[in-house]
Enzyme design. Structure first.
Site, short mmCIF file in Angstrom:
data_model
loop_
_atom_site.label_atom_id
_atom_site.label_comp_id
_atom_site.label_asym_id
_atom_site.label_seq_id
_atom_site.Cartn_x
_atom_site.Cartn_y
_atom_site.Cartn_z
N HIS A 17 0.85 -1.21 0.00
CA HIS A 17 0.00 0.00 0.00
C HIS A 17 0.88 1.25 0.00
O HIS A 17 0.64 2.21 -0.74
CB HIS A 17 -0.87 0.06 1.27
CG HIS A 17 -1.92 -0.98 1.40
ND1 HIS A 17 -2.13 -1.68 2.55
CD2 HIS A 17 -2.87 -1.42 0.51
CE1 HIS A 17 -3.15 -2.51 2.40
NE2 HIS A 17 -3.62 -2.38 1.17
N LYS A 41 -16.68 -3.93 8.80
CA LYS A 41 -17.39 -4.47 9.98
C LYS A 41 -16.57 -5.53 10.71
O LYS A 41 -16.58 -5.60 11.92
CB LYS A 41 -18.74 -5.04 9.55
CG LYS A 41 -19.76 -3.94 9.33
CD LYS A 41 -21.17 -4.52 9.14
CE LYS A 41 -22.10 -3.41 8.68
NZ LYS A 41 -22.66 -3.64 7.38
N ARG A 90 -1.91 -5.91 -8.20
CA ARG A 90 -0.74 -6.75 -7.92
C ARG A 90 -0.56 -7.85 -8.95
O ARG A 90 0.53 -8.11 -9.41
CB ARG A 90 -0.88 -7.39 -6.53
CG ARG A 90 -0.75 -6.42 -5.39
CD ARG A 90 -1.22 -7.03 -4.11
NE ARG A 90 -2.62 -7.41 -4.21
CZ ARG A 90 -3.37 -7.82 -3.21
NH1 ARG A 90 -2.85 -7.96 -2.02
NH2 ARG A 90 -4.64 -8.12 -3.38
N SER A 128 -3.19 -7.76 3.30
CA SER A 128 -3.48 -7.54 4.73
C SER A 128 -3.99 -8.83 5.36
O SER A 128 -3.67 -9.15 6.50
CB SER A 128 -4.52 -6.43 4.89
OG SER A 128 -4.03 -5.23 4.36
#
Ligand code: PNS
Length: 162
Positions: A17, A41, A90, A128
């Site tokens: 990122h 969430k 990517r 992530s």
């Protein structure tokens, strides 16, 4: 290019990122890193923690600011009077999802363009989700994320185990 929005979950921000943010900052006068509040969430880190991590990691880039947004990304882009959306690409596996989002965003607001930037090849395997998986097994993830992000992720994972 004047103003770009770089949206995402950033749970947590990783070096891939950051690479894309650096490239966007070289191309644009200003880059707003925008955390989607309603897409988060099940996020491990709170929005405030993610904002703090991104601000810390981009402190050397005066073109970059960090915020959260709610609702549709295209509405946020228009509200911000931004010129485009930046997304990192990517690998081919990203393409289908990114293509769908870019075309849906264009369908929703025809003036909003998406620009794809490729991170440096050393980061194309980073995600992530995988970083959180590695951290959850007690392994160090400091090769992939900042010290501040690693501390926050480790703290949250430890709390989840209690
Ligand atoms: O980093 P991510 O999780 O792949 O980012 C996805 C994100 C946040 C860019 C996307 O879910 C989004 O734009 N959410 C805001 C709501 C929205 O506009 N949805 C329609 C997108 S076509």
């Amino acid at each position: 290019m004047q103003k770009a929005i770089y949206p995402g979950s950033f749970d947590p921000l990783h070096n891939g990122h950051l690479d894309v943010i650096g490239r966007a900052a070289r191309l644009c006068d200003s880059v707003v890193v925008a955390i989607a509040a309603n897409a988060s969430k099940n996020a491990l880190l709170s929005t405030a923690e993610r904002i703090d991590i991104i601000k810390n990691a981009t402190a050397h880039l005066p073109e970059v600011s960090v915020t959260e947004f709610e609702g549709l990304l295209v509405d946020f882009v228009i509200e911000q009077k931004a010129d485009c959306i930046i997304r990192g690409l990517r690998a081919i596996s990203d393409f289908e999802y990114e293509f769908q989002m870019a075309l849906m965003n264009r369908q929703l607001r025809s003036t909003v363009e998406t620009i794809f930037l490729m991170p440096s090849q050393e980061y194309i395997y980073l995600s992530s989700r995988i970083i959180k998986e590695i951290a959850a097994t007690g392994n160090d993830v400091r090769d992939f994320i900042s010290e501040k992000a690693a501390v926050a992720v480790e703290k949250k994972l430890a709390l989840k185990k209690i």
